[in-house]
Each structure stands twice: as C-alpha cells, then as structure tokens.
Design a protein around this motif. Structure first.
Motif, PDB file in Angstrom:
ATOM      1  N   THR A 294       1.460  -9.531  -0.337  1.00 47.59           N
ATOM      2  CA  THR A 294       0.617 -10.146   0.697  1.00 47.59           C
ATOM      3  C   THR A 294       0.766  -9.339   1.972  1.00 47.59           C
ATOM      4  N   HIS A 295      -0.342  -9.084   2.606  1.00 51.28           N
ATOM      5  CA  HIS A 295      -0.252  -8.361   3.875  1.00 51.28           C
ATOM      6  C   HIS A 295      -1.131  -9.046   4.921  1.00 51.28           C
TER       7      HIS A 295
ATOM      8  N   THR B  71      -3.867 -11.017  -0.299  1.00 54.27           N
ATOM      9  CA  THR B  71      -2.838 -11.027  -1.335  1.00 54.27           C
ATOM     10  C   THR B  71      -3.435 -10.368  -2.566  1.00 54.27           C
TER      11      THR B  71
ATOM     12  N   SER C 245      -5.753 -11.418   6.419  1.00 50.69           N
ATOM     13  CA  SER C 245      -4.735 -11.408   5.375  1.00 50.69           C
ATOM     14  C   SER C 245      -5.333 -11.076   4.018  1.00 50.69           C
TER      15      SER C 245
ATOM     16  N   GLU D 223       1.615  -1.664  -0.963  1.00 52.39           N
ATOM     17  CA  GLU D 223       2.911  -2.256  -1.321  1.00 52.39           C
ATOM     18  C   GLU D 223       3.021  -2.407  -2.832  1.00 52.39           C
TER      19      GLU D 223
ATOM     20  N   PHE E 187      -3.468  -2.411   2.660  1.00 57.39           N
ATOM     21  CA  PHE E 187      -2.008  -2.333   2.826  1.00 57.39           C
ATOM     22  C   PHE E 187      -1.279  -3.133   1.753  1.00 57.39           C
ATOM     23  N   ALA E 188      -1.841  -4.262   1.350  1.00 59.97           N
ATOM     24  CA  ALA E 188      -1.220  -5.023   0.256  1.00 59.97           C
ATOM     25  C   ALA E 188      -1.206  -4.175  -1.020  1.00 59.97           C
TER      26      ALA E 188
ATOM     27  N   TRP F 257      -2.683  -8.178   8.436  1.00 58.78           N
ATOM     28  CA  TRP F 257      -2.877  -6.965   9.239  1.00 58.78           C
ATOM     29  C   TRP F 257      -3.446  -7.280  10.609  1.00 58.78           C
TER      30      TRP F 257
ATOM     31  N   ALA G  12      -6.293  -5.178   5.433  1.00 62.22           N
ATOM     32  CA  ALA G  12      -5.161  -5.986   4.944  1.00 62.22           C
ATOM     33  C   ALA G  12      -5.021  -5.795   3.437  1.00 62.22           C
TER      34      ALA G  12
END
Lengths: 777, 282
Positions: free
Chosen positions: A616-617, A480, A478, A556, A552-553, A619, A549
């Motif tokens: 927050t992601h 954030t 994860s 976003e 990707f966060a 993955w 992760a």
C-alpha cells in the motif's frame, strides 16, 4: 491455470479499449438505482416552491396517514443532525448553518422541507402532495450584483449585505504596472451559471443493520471516503461503523465532489425506521438542488506596453455562491485567482473576490472549477488587448509566454509552474489551421460581406490537485496492490472514477510494471470497506496522483517479488522483467504465479520479509501539475440569422505523458463538448423571484451529438517532473481551452463591425443583433 | 417524476374509445407530451384511454385525390410512407423534422394535432396544405379545416369527449419546403415555415405559407401568399412576400428568442422555404 503469467508488449501509451465499456454500453452496470434489498422503503422529498419564505407551519397528518407511508420527517425532526459541511476556509468567512432540511425558513427553490417514507415510491410521491405547508413568502434575490445593491433582500437576515466574504490577493507591484502602462484595457466578462447534468442523477440507498451497529450507504459520489468521514460525523456515528459504497457512477463533473444533505438524511431515515431506504433524485430535483457551476461576474483590467508586453492584471470577481456553502463553494473562485495570469509571465496582479449569497442553489466545482472562468477571462482580455494594439492574437501570446528556460516558473499568484513549452501547441495548432492562409481568406470573405472568425485560446490549468497543504481535506492519494496466491493482481485505488477510464489506465500501468497480462488485473474502487482511505476523483488528479501512488506500490511489490524470486532461484543476481525473475548467471526463471504462491505458502522466507504480496502506498505530491495547450476555432456566421457554424475545431493539448491516447482523446472530446455547451447554449436562468426558468431539458440546452463539430485533436508532450509517470492530467483541459477559443472566434468574426466582447452563451439572437448593429453587448 | 394514480383502458375499437372519452377519460396516443406532463404532475388525468390498439385508427391511404391518415399513424410512419413522400411530400418533410428518432417512433399525427403545441411542426404544414381534420365524438364525425381547428396555444375546437380521428391532406404537386429553427433545448420550432408553390407559364399561380412557433397558434400567412401569387417568383418577389409574413402578428417571446427576433426569423425562413419550394415547383 498457467503457472507463468508473462507478456512482452508494453501497454502504457497504447490505445487500449476501455475495459469498463461493455457493461456501460450494454446497460448492465450497477448504479445506485439498481441496488435492491428486501424490505426496501422509498423516500420522496418535499421541497420549497419559493426562493425565500418563512415556514409558518407544516401539517403532516394527512401525509402520515396516507397508504403505505411509514414515516414523515420535517426539518425540526432532523435538527440535531450535523450541518452540511463546508470544507473551505477563508479569512472571516460567513458560514450559514446548513441544516439538512429547512427548519423555519427556506432559502432557495428546491430547499428540502420534509421527507415522506413509504413502502412504494409512487405512494411516497403521492403522500408528499398531502403535506400542508404554510409559507410566508419573502422577497428574494437571484442575481449576485443585485444582491450587493443597497436595499436588496437579505438572503440570510443576519447578513444584510449578502456578502459571505471578501478576499484579496496580490503579487508584484500592481500600481507601478498600471503607472508604466501605455495602454489599459477593461472589460466586464461573465461566466454564467451552468447545471452540471451528470447523466446519472444523484441517488442514495441507506441500510441500517442495527444488530451490527452498521450503516451501509450507497451513494453516487466522487469521494466515498470523505462521505464516510463527514456523514458519519453529521449522524453522530462512529466512522468505523459506516461503510460507503459508490457503485457505478454515471458522471459527476464535480457535482458529486460534495457532501449532500440527502446522504445524511437517508442515513437518518434508515436508522429511524430500521429498514433500507432509497432516494433517487429526479431530473427536476437535479436541476434545482444539485450544485451549479460558474456564476461569475468578472471585471478585468489589463495594463500593457505598446509592444504588447503585459505589465499587470487587475481582476474583481463577483461570485454567485447561492444560499449556502456546499463542500468547496467559497474556494472555487480562489482557483480562478491562482490561474489569472494564464500562461503569461506578468508578475503584477491584484485580485478581489466578493462572495455573494443569493436565493439560488449553491455553486461549487463543475468541470474546471474556477479555471475555465480564469482562462476565459485572461484569454478574452489578451484578444481585447491585441485588438486595441492592432496586433495579431497569436503574436501577442507568443510575446508574453513564460519561456522554456524559465521553468520551474514562480508565478505572481504564488504557484510554481512545473514544466512547459507554451509555444509548441500554439505553433502546431497554427500549422494545422494553416493560419496565414485562413487570415487571408478572412480578408477576402469580408470583402464579400461574409463573416468568418478565427479564435485562439492558449490555456494553462492547475491539475493533480493537489499538495495536501493546498487542499481542505488532504491532497494525497492511495493505492494498494495485491498479488493473490494464484498470481492474479488486484489494484485498489483511493480515487473514485465516474467514467474516466482508470479501470483501464491503472491496469495498463500495473500490467507494464509487473509484466502480466492486463486481463489478470482487477481495479477496484469506491467501497470504503474494501479500499484503504482515499481522497477521490476530481481536479484532474486521479492518474497524476492516484496513478503515482499505484506506481510506488508496484515498486514495493516488485522489490519483494524479486527477493522471493532470488531465494527460489538461489541466486543474488537476478532481474525482474516480463513477469518473471531471471537468474542473470544461469538464465533460469521463476514466473510471477510461482513466486506469488511461494510468498503465501511461506515454506521459507527471505531474511527480513513477511509472507504475502501486498503493498500500500499513500503518495503526497510535491506540487500541482500545469498542463497547457492551444485551441483554434474557425467559425462562419450567418449574418441573416446570427447562427454560428464551427468550420474547424483544432485542439492541441499538452497533458504530459499519455497512458492511453484513446482515453485522452475521449476526455478532450467530452471536455470540448462541455466548453461548447457553455460558449453556445447552456445557461441556468433564475427569474427575479428566484424561480429557475431553465429547470428541465425543455429549456436548458445541453450540447448533443448532432451539435458537435469535428474535433481535430492532437498533442505535444512535455512531461512533468512532479511525478515519475510524467503525467499531468487531462480531465478538464477541453472545457478550459474551449470557451474562450469559441468566443474569440465569434468576436473576431464581428470585430470589424466594432464588436469587442460578447458574453456567453453566444445565442444566435445576440449575434444577429451585433452583426447588424455592431457595438458590444 | 411519478404521475398520480390513474385508470388505464386500452380499447380495440373506435366506438369503445369514444364511449370512454364521453365518460371524461383522456385520450393517450404516443404519449410524447402527455406522459412527461403527467410525470411532472402538470397534468393528472384520472383515466387514460390508450388509442394505440385501435387498428382502425392506424392507416395511411389514398382516396379520391386525397391522403387520409389515421390519428395514430406515427411521425415515422408519415415520414417514411412512400405514399406520403410521393403524394404529399410537405407532410413527410415536416414529420421528419419533429423531435428525434425515438419521439418520431412513438409520437402520432393525431396526438400532435390534438395537443396543439404552439411550437409543434405539423400545424405549419397542415395550414399550408389546407388540410381537413376529422373529429369523432358521441354524435359521429365532423370535419373542420386546419385553419378552424387550431384556436390558441394548446386549444382546439375539440369538444369534451371528442377526439381526432383522421387528417386529410390533398395529393399535392406543388413545390414544397418546410424550414424550421429548432429551439436549442427542446428541438421544437421557434419558427417553422411550410411553403407550397405552384407555377404555370412562368408565374406563381398558387402560394401557401403555413407558420408555426411564431405566435400562440399556427396560421396561414395570406398577405404574403397574395403578394407572391401572380409574380414571377423572383428573389425580389419572394423577399417582398416574405416581409409580410409576420406583419401584425403577436409574436411569442422567451429566453430563447424575443418577439422581434422570432418575427425576423419568420421572414428569413419564409424566404428560404419559398426559394426551396420554388426550386422544386414544376
């Protein structure tokens, strides 16, 4: 405060100095030992001096009455605390109930029997000597093969065969492979027990805030969230009432990928006495009670054609488990099985593991965790096969490599190798070594009676562990990312680095994605009350999964920044780059800080958005990654003394894309140091009574700076398609590639004398005997 | 790793120290062996007398053809002293082979000698130099030879209440060499050989070989010395002499080196030390 934070230089791929180093180098970082609290108490743990004994009685009176002592607890007092958990599951696995302290029987030297709590650490230690414990000493067994022999002392009386599990896995048609073989080579190969020896020993501070019903646990761990879930469970505490903090962690190497009895014990003590309590593991305790690594006896058989084509591999692993299962103990040798084909395309394998209890401290993950053992085995066997067939070790490898066009490659053990170009690092290493010239030099040296060895290992490893179905506790990670109203960036990662440098690499990734200066980025980890749930740092996973992760966060957040930027610019044709949103028509820009401020001020919101800039992601990776490489080691042996001098150490590693070459070099160097440690010096030696003979640095030989060769480190780059960063992981590569290259080199130096295999560590005495007598050891 | 409670006194004169030692206190010099033993509670003295503040124990000086070295001279002081390096290079070379820089900055000659670790480096050199060790007790000084002083592992002729005051080594013009095989973990000598050779008219007139690490106590390899004296000191002569170094010795054995291997290393390293010493002999 500047209103725009922009930068144009790309940081990923650059040798950025580690941002965490100043505090580490100047000794100003905060480790568990540095945590001080008003009213702190100190715990001294009384440990068994025997490897196997029944506890007849414990008299705590004198200790309890000693100056400064506030409490003494024995195993009976902590009986209701849940067992130390084993996260691994195998069919028909025998799991002994692992109380946090021994109750009526001890199972290894160092087994906790009681804890003395005092107002001062010296008083606690003095009082610990006053416990009167009456032991009925029992026969012990410390060697896994002896433990399997009929009549051996039973480690756990309920299982007289000392067998925790039998595991079998096979692929292809092993019987046909061996029937079709022109040649079969066999060898027993050991991978000795090692002591991980992180520079910082373990330590725990527990603070119980009764009025808040809150337990704060500071512990030196790689997996703070897992500690919270599992230790809260052991203590019967609601998980949301527990906060676990891993402050600075001074190395783990897998030994802190665990749940230890002392973590629950300190929580128990703090809740009982209502005061904070500290326990710092002594180095002696670290040798005796923190998990050990390796502990394999492997029996290999390799079937091949005359031309060197490997047809099949049979392997029997006898795994020394120690007395208990720690978090992943029984799972570690299954990783060896997964990697047993190495980089070679044989589809026929058969593996058996016998997990054996011994009266020793448990084994578990140590840098490489199962893969160094597998790589050592297959890379030794390939050399033995080459020797048998009179082939060149490089040639036989090239012949059997999975070919570039075969990726993704389904292996005989059920894995799918993601990407590879296995010949590339070998070719590069051979060119660096000037391979044909050194072969010629070896011929000349032998004529003069000199011993020169050339050793190759071509390793593959399983990294970025791992997809959740393949792991006991979830294999995702994860991240954030928060952009604060002023435009500074905070990254919270679920990984928990213990020196690997993600404070730098993750900041590089975020800086590039957001186009901000790296100094505006703070990377936080290791506090369950600050960071969203995460899995942790191990298995060369932090960047490949945690970094993904984060990636990707960041995507976003970037989309949201762009949306707000477009709104502020009153345009729907905008670009976000270099830390600012630009209107493609007017060329007007809005900087990140201004946009961030607008998202929190929230005077106006784009449709379907909320205020703030937080993403927050979690993955989940679709596969492991499979880095690879080639190490070549050239050794000179002093025939008179058996001393080994490493003339050249060439490491060509392919870990996919590289975020920070400086940090990757550091990982390779550190990994090679630990590989050399196993190959040449380190060994945890228990005597027949289960006493650890190498229980301190006076006898346990660690690799040290002056023992290191110059490491010529370079790379080939084959990105993975498992994650968008194209990174594979490099934390364990050096260790995995190293030991077989060293042993192959030394065996090669002696091969003309009839030497075919030598077990580690390659002590000068072993080498001297072989150099002067020949044969195999 | 916490020692038991103990009293600690740091006197500034030798007389005070001797008085305290007479009362059963234990001498503390650099603490490189004693403190770790106390932390592991393998030793639990009730009273430590720290010799570190006694100025009259810390000196290196030349007097009537010999070097006098006070008990609290550190290994680093011995290793780096211009006097020792020029007038007794074997001792300086041996000091430089001890432990690591931190240990050499703290550890002392007197402490190492009194501790008599069978794998310590100094005893080899002191044997080869035929050093004298001055002991101080309540009754005053007495002087013993290195050969007499080292009795067994961690055992010397020191009596209760007695301490090492000074080590006396000759001003030495021999060709010298100290060669050791460090134990891979501790750095102590699995075998350490200190060699001194004097030559005149193409012949070896004097050879001295001190051995440490091989057995429970350091010793002079007199058979090897005799075999070398009077020869030309050729490679063959050296080999013949070196072969005698471990003869009849009751060699130590542990996980790092078996007795046979230790003996073999003693022979090899005696040869190497003698070759180096011969090369430096006038």
């Amino acid at each position: 405060m500047a209103t725009t934070i922009t930068k144009t230089e790309t940081l990923v791929g650059k040798r950025i100095r580690r941002r965490e180093d100043p505090r580490l180098i100047t000794g100003t970082a905060t480790y568990v030992e540095d945590i001080q609290m008003p009213g702190m108490h100190y715990a001294a743990i009384v440990r068994s001096p025997h490897a196997a004994a029944n506890i007849r009685s414990i008299d705590v009176k004198a200790a309890a009455a000693a100056p400064g002592v506030v409490a003494v607890f024995t195993g009976k007092d902590t009986e209701k605390v849940g067992p130390v958990p084993c996260g691994a599951s195998l069919p028909d696995l025998r799991v002994p109930h692992h109380h946090i302290m021994a109750i009526d029987r001890v199972y290894y030297v160092g087994h906790a029997v009681a804890v003395v709590v005092a107002t001062d650490r010296y008083l606690a230690r003095d009082a610990a000597d006053l416990l009167e414990i009456d032991y009925d000493v029992l026969p012990a067994v410390a060697d896994p093969e002896k433990a399997l022999a009929p009549g051996a002392p039973a480690v756990h009386p309920q299982w007289p065969d000392n067998t925790a599990f039998n595991y079998h896995q096979e692929g292809g048609d092993i019987a046909k492979a061996f029937a079709d073989a022109d040649v079969v080579v066999k060898q027993r190969i050991t991978s000795q027990r090692l002591v991980p020896n992180a520079m910082e020993t373990r330590g725990v501070v527990a603070e119980w805030r009764g009025a808040d019903r809150q337990l704060n646990l500071y512990t030196s761990t790689q997996v703070p969230h897992l500690v919270r879930t599992l230790v809260a469970g052991m203590l019967g505490l609601e998980e949301n009432r527990m906060r676990v903090i891993a402050p600075e962690v001074g190395g783990g190497f897998g030994s802190k990928l665990n749940i230890y009895a002392e973590e629950a014990l300190m929580g128990f003590v703090a809740m009982k006495i209502g005061k904070p309590v500290k326990w710092i593991e002594s180095r002696r305790e670290n040798f005796l009670t923190t998990i050990h690594g390796r502990g394999h006896v492997d029996y290999y058989e390799v079937a091949a054609k005359k031309d060197g084509t490997i047809l099949g591999i049979k392997l029997k692993i006898i795994q020394d488990l120690g007395a208990y299962h720690q978090l992943l103990t029984p799972a570690i040798p299954t990783l060896s099985v997964l990697m047993m084909p190495g980089l070679y395309k044989t589809k026929n394998v058969s593996a058996d593991i016998v997990g054996v209890f011994t009266n020793c401290v448990p084994t578990d993950a140590y840098r490489g965790a199962g893969r160094p053992e597998a790589t050592h085995g297959i890379e030794r066997m390939v050399d033995i096969l080459a020797d048998e067939l009179g082939m060149d070790p490089a040639e036989i490898r090239l012949k059997n490599f999975v070919a570039n066009e075969e990726f993704p490659y389904p292996t005989a053990t059920g894995l799918t190798y993601d990407s590879g170009n296995y010949a590339a690092p070998l070719d590069k290493a051979m060119a660096l070594a000037d391979y044909s010239k050194i072969l010629q030099e070896q011929v000349e040296a032998r004529k003069q009676g000199k011993l020169v060895g050339i050793g190759i290992s071509t390793y593959g490893e399983i990294c970025a562990i791992g997809p959740s179905p393949a792991t006991p506790a979830g294999g995702w990670e994860s991240a954030t990312v928060k952009i604060e109203p002023s435009g500074t960036v905070t990254v919270m990662t679920g990984t928990c680095q213990t020196g690997q440098g993600e404070e730098t690499t993750f900041a590089q990734i975020a800086a590039d994605e957001l186009g901000v200066d790296i100094d505006n980025i703070l990377v936080l980890r290791g506090d369950t009350s600050i960071v969203q749930y995460g899995i942790g740092t191990f298995g060369s996973r932090a960047t490949a999964i945690g970094g993904t992760a984060l990636y990707f966060a960041l995507q976003e957040l970037k989309a949201k920044v762009k949306l707000f930027g477009a709104m502020l610019l009153e345009s729907d044709d905008v670009t976000f780059s270099g830390g600012q949103v630009t209107c493609n028509k007017s060329g007007k820009t809005k900087g990140l800080a201004e946009i961030a401020g607008a998202t929190y001020r929230a005077m106006k919101l784009p449709p379907n958005t909320e205020p703030g800039l937080v993403a927050t992601h979690f993955w989940e990776p679709p596969n492991f990654t499979f880095p690879f490489g080639a190490h070549i080691v050239i050794t000179d042996i002093d025939k008179e003394t058996g001393d080994i001098a490493i003339r050249r150490y060439i490491a060509v590693d392919d870990c996919g894309n590289i975020i920070n070459p400086l940090i990757v070099d550091g990982q390779v160097h550190g990994g090679v140091a630990q590989g050399l440690g196993q190959a040449l010096w380190e060994q945890a030696v228990y005597d027949d009574n289960g006493q650890l003979i190498t229980g301190e640095f006076m006898d346990y030989a660690m690799p040290r700076a002056h023992m290191m060769p110059w490491i010529e480190s370079s790379h080939t780059i084959t990105p993975t398609n498992v994650n968008p960063l194209g990174v594979k992981g490099v934390g364990e590569a050096g260790t995995i590639g190293c030991s077989p290259a060293v042993v192959n080199s030394v065996v090669d130096a002696l091969s003309h004398l009839g030497v075919r295999h030598i077990d580690m560590p390659l002590t000068p005495e072993k080498i001297w005997k072989l150099a002067n007598a020949g044969g195999t050891n | 790793m916490f020692p038991q409670t103990f009293d600690y006194t740091a006197p500034t004169t030798l007389d005070e120290a001797v008085k305290l030692l007479g009362g059963g206190a234990k001498a503390l010099a650099g603490g490189m062996s004693l403190i770790p033993m106390m932390k592991l509670r393998l030793a639990s003295p009730e009273h430590l007398v720290d010799l570190g503040r006694i100025k009259e124990l810390n000196y290196i000086r030349e007097e009537s053809g010999a070097l006098h070295i006070g008990a609290t001279a550190t290994h680093y002081a011995v290793e780096s002293s211009p006097l020792v390096r020029t007038k007794c290079p074997l001792l300086a070379e041996t000091a430089a082979a001890i432990g690591d820089v931190q240990v050499r900055n703290m550890g002392t000659l007197g402490g190492a000698v009194a501790h008599a670790d069978p794998s310590a480096d100094y005893p080899a050199a002191l044997q080869a130099l035929e050093a004298k060790i001055v002991l101080r007790g309540a009754g005053g000084d007495r002087t013993v030879s290195a050969a007499e002083f080292f009795v067994d592992a961690f055992t010397t002729v020191l009596n209760e209440g007695e301490m090492v005051r000074e080590v006396i080594v000759p001003v030495d013009t021999s060709g010298v060499s100290y060669q050791k095989v460090p134990q891979p973990a501790s750095g102590f000598a699995m075998v350490g050989i200190a060699a001194r050779v004097k030559k005149a008219g193409g012949k070896v007139t004097e050879a001295r070989i001190g051995v440490t690490g091989l057995t429970n106590s350091s010793f002079r390899a007199t058979a090897a010395e005799k075999a070398l004296e009077g020869t030309n000191g050729s490679a063959a002569d050296i080999q013949k002499a070196a072969a005698l170094v471990a003869q009849g010795s009751d060699a130590n054995s542990d996980i790092h080196a078996s007795a046979d291997y230790r003996k073999h290393l003693a022979v090899v390293y005696t040869g190497r030390a003698l070759i180096a010493a011969m090369g430096r002999a006038q």
